[in-house]
Design a protein around this motif. Structure first.
Motif, short mmCIF file in Angstrom:
data_model
loop_
_atom_site.label_atom_id
_atom_site.label_comp_id
_atom_site.label_asym_id
_atom_site.label_seq_id
_atom_site.Cartn_x
_atom_site.Cartn_y
_atom_site.Cartn_z
N GLU A 189 0.83 -1.22 0.00
CA GLU A 189 0.00 0.00 0.00
C GLU A 189 0.86 1.26 0.00
O GLU A 189 0.60 2.22 -0.73
CB GLU A 189 -0.93 0.01 1.23
CG GLU A 189 -1.88 -1.20 1.26
CD GLU A 189 -2.63 -1.34 2.59
OE1 GLU A 189 -3.03 -0.32 3.18
OE2 GLU A 189 -2.81 -2.50 3.04
N VAL A 190 1.92 1.26 0.82
CA VAL A 190 2.76 2.47 0.88
C VAL A 190 3.73 2.54 -0.30
O VAL A 190 4.04 3.62 -0.81
CB VAL A 190 3.50 2.58 2.24
CG1 VAL A 190 2.52 2.88 3.36
CG2 VAL A 190 4.33 1.35 2.57
N VAL A 191 4.19 1.36 -0.76
CA VAL A 191 5.13 1.35 -1.89
C VAL A 191 4.46 1.87 -3.16
O VAL A 191 5.08 2.55 -3.97
CB VAL A 191 5.73 -0.06 -2.09
CG1 VAL A 191 6.35 -0.21 -3.47
CG2 VAL A 191 6.79 -0.33 -1.02
N SER A 235 8.80 8.21 9.12
CA SER A 235 10.27 8.22 9.10
C SER A 235 10.85 7.30 8.02
O SER A 235 10.48 6.14 7.93
CB SER A 235 10.80 7.78 10.46
OG SER A 235 10.41 8.72 11.43
N PRO A 236 11.81 7.84 7.24
CA PRO A 236 12.45 7.06 6.18
C PRO A 236 13.75 6.43 6.65
O PRO A 236 14.26 6.76 7.72
CB PRO A 236 12.76 8.12 5.14
CG PRO A 236 13.10 9.33 5.97
CD PRO A 236 12.26 9.25 7.22
N PRO A 240 10.75 2.58 4.58
CA PRO A 240 10.27 3.30 5.77
C PRO A 240 10.69 2.50 6.99
O PRO A 240 10.92 1.29 6.87
CB PRO A 240 8.74 3.27 5.59
CG PRO A 240 8.48 2.07 4.72
CD PRO A 240 9.66 1.96 3.82
N ILE A 241 10.76 3.14 8.16
CA ILE A 241 11.28 2.38 9.30
C ILE A 241 10.23 1.47 9.94
O ILE A 241 10.55 0.62 10.74
CB ILE A 241 11.88 3.30 10.39
CG1 ILE A 241 10.77 4.07 11.11
CG2 ILE A 241 12.90 4.26 9.85
CD1 ILE A 241 11.21 4.43 12.52
N LEU A 245 9.45 9.69 1.67
CA LEU A 245 10.72 10.31 2.07
C LEU A 245 11.90 9.35 1.85
O LEU A 245 13.03 9.78 1.62
CB LEU A 245 10.66 10.77 3.54
CG LEU A 245 9.72 11.95 3.83
CD1 LEU A 245 9.69 12.25 5.33
CD2 LEU A 245 10.12 13.21 3.05
N SER A 246 11.64 8.04 1.87
CA SER A 246 12.69 7.06 1.54
C SER A 246 13.05 7.16 0.06
O SER A 246 14.21 6.98 -0.33
CB SER A 246 12.25 5.63 1.86
OG SER A 246 11.96 5.49 3.23
N VAL A 247 12.06 7.45 -0.78
CA VAL A 247 12.31 7.67 -2.21
C VAL A 247 13.24 8.87 -2.39
O VAL A 247 14.17 8.86 -3.21
CB VAL A 247 10.97 7.85 -2.98
CG1 VAL A 247 11.22 8.43 -4.38
CG2 VAL A 247 10.22 6.53 -3.06
N ALA A 248 13.02 9.90 -1.58
CA ALA A 248 13.90 11.08 -1.65
C ALA A 248 15.34 10.69 -1.29
O ALA A 248 16.30 11.09 -1.96
CB ALA A 248 13.40 12.18 -0.71
N LEU A 249 15.48 9.86 -0.25
CA LEU A 249 16.84 9.41 0.14
C LEU A 249 17.47 8.58 -0.98
O LEU A 249 18.68 8.68 -1.25
CB LEU A 249 16.78 8.58 1.43
CG LEU A 249 16.33 9.30 2.70
CD1 LEU A 249 16.36 8.35 3.90
CD2 LEU A 249 17.22 10.52 3.00
N LEU A 250 16.65 7.78 -1.65
CA LEU A 250 17.14 6.95 -2.78
C LEU A 250 17.72 7.85 -3.88
O LEU A 250 18.82 7.61 -4.39
CB LEU A 250 15.98 6.10 -3.29
CG LEU A 250 16.18 5.10 -4.43
CD1 LEU A 250 15.08 4.03 -4.38
CD2 LEU A 250 16.21 5.71 -5.81
#
Ligand code: NAD
Length: 358
Positions: A16-18, A259-260, A274-275, A295-300
């Motif tokens: 769902e989040v991915v 949180s990412p 995500p954590i 936000l994890s996508v941003a880190l990627l």
């Protein structure tokens, strides 16, 4: 830019989040003319169902040839019986080891709009902007295990080289930020912690004299983290302490859902997730918060593809959406929208609209 990105939705709320993270990646690619190839693969409980293994060879091969991996979450009650033959978590430990991603970065910045969502008093949260660097491929989670009818043991071991490489990642981050590194151990009790402290002290003096270093014991650090969180800049610690303290720190931000994380090794390839876990209590309801994944996508984009401007665009879009009142159920409050919340896909829509107007 051309990039191959492995997408592992996983279990529970993972898919769902991915889904929302992928929409954001595609929007960024279209906006900036990047050629991202996204390939989905089974991982975790879904992979156990399909193949009997949490990390099938085809999934591992895909990850090893990708520039970056986006993961949702894995696990759930279905696969956690004490006598289960295959466990999703063993797949995750193996994936981290195979990718040699030994440094897990978890930024915790408390966005002003979310201060009231935290259980901590708002004035304590002012100015909180820290990054945890957790050692990810060593320590007690990877040590030899023994078990007989009445006794069990888990070995915790660290080598100088393992401590040095994760400290370097943390020190470089500190150099690029406010120049302060806190190393957390329990050197009053554990031999591995004494080695950890000696190694960090020696390496920082020799290679990063411009970074201020402080050492803290894990028990008091757990307390200070919620008493004076704004004092921290970069925190480096071993695997298990990091596992526990990063969940504690994530509550400063109001919810596990925002949180990412990035897991990095020597090269640029990284694993981004995500954590939070697979949240079986809300899976299938369409109410999970996709912000941690986005936000994890941003880190990627930042760490694996070197696309800093695009990463900032995503972060800006998320923060503007939160400022404008975006609330999923986990961060809903009566002060904002009278406590009303949006679904996972509506949250994705709002962030995409903000991104389009950037
Ligand atoms: P969890 O993070 O899945 O959930 C803890 C609580 O936070 C739940 O109440 C959940 O509803 C809420 N929550 C988590 N993410 C949320 C989101 N995005 N939006 C809204 N609310 C959210 O932790 P748990 O319940 O201890 O573990 C559930 C399963 O996840 C277990 O099988 C565990 O092993 C697994 N897990 C996997 C990972 C991973 O994939 N890296 C990490 C932690 C836990």
């Amino acid at each position: 830019m051309k990039a191959l990105i492995a997408v592992l939705p996983g279990d529970g709320i993972g898919p769902e989040v991915v889904r929302e993270g992928v929409r954001v990646l595609q929007a960024v690619a279209q906006r900036h003319g990047h050629d991202f190839t996204l390939v989905e693969a089974d991982f975790g409980g879904v992979a156990i169902e399909a193949t009997g293994e949490p990390l099938p060879q085809a999934t591992l091969d895909l990850c090893l040839k990708s520039d970056a991996i986006l993961l949702g979450a894995i696990g759930g009650p279905k696969w956690s019986a004490p006598d289960a033959k295959a466990r999703p978590e063993t797949g995750l430990l193996r994936l981290r080891k195979e990718l040699a991603v030994y440094a897990n970065l978890r930024p915790v910045a408390v966005h002003p709009a979310l201060r009231s969502a935290s259980t901590i008093r708002p004035e304590i949260l002012e100015g909180v902007d820290l990054v945890f660097v957790r050692e990810l491929t060593g320590g007690i989670y990877f040590g030899a295990k023994t078990r007989d009818a009445t006794t069990a043991s888990d070995l915790c071991s660290y080598s100088v080289a393992e401590v040095e490489r994760v400290t370097r990642v943390a020190a470089r981050l500190a150099q690029a930020r406010r120049g302060k590194l806190t190393s957390i151990d329990t050197s009053n009790v554990l031999e591995t912690s004494r080695l950890w402290r000696e190694t960090v002290t020696r390496l920082m003096k020799a290679e990063f004299p411009d970074v201020t270093v402080e050492h803290a014991l894990v028990d008091s650090a757990a307390m200070h983290l919620i008493r004076r969180p704004a004092d921290y800049d970069v925190i480096v610690t071993e695997n298990m302490f990091g596992d526990i303290l990063t969940d504690e720190a994530s509550m400063l931000a109001g919810s596990l859902g925002v949180s990412p994380s990035a897991s990095l090794g020597d090269g640029t390839r990284g694993l981004y997730e995500p954590i939070h876990g697979s949240a079986p209590d809300i899976a299938g309801k369409g109410i999970a918060n996709p912000v941690g994944t986005i936000l994890s996508v941003a880190l990627l984009l930042r760490h694996s593809l070197g696309l800093e401007a695009e990463a900032k665009e995503i972060e800006g879009a998320v923060y503007r959406a939160l400022d404008a009142g975006l609330r999923t159920a986990d961060i809903a409050s009566v002060e904002v929208n009278g406590g009303k919340s949006v679904s996972t896909s509506e949250a994705g829509d709002v962030i995409l609209r903000q991104l389009a107007s950037a």
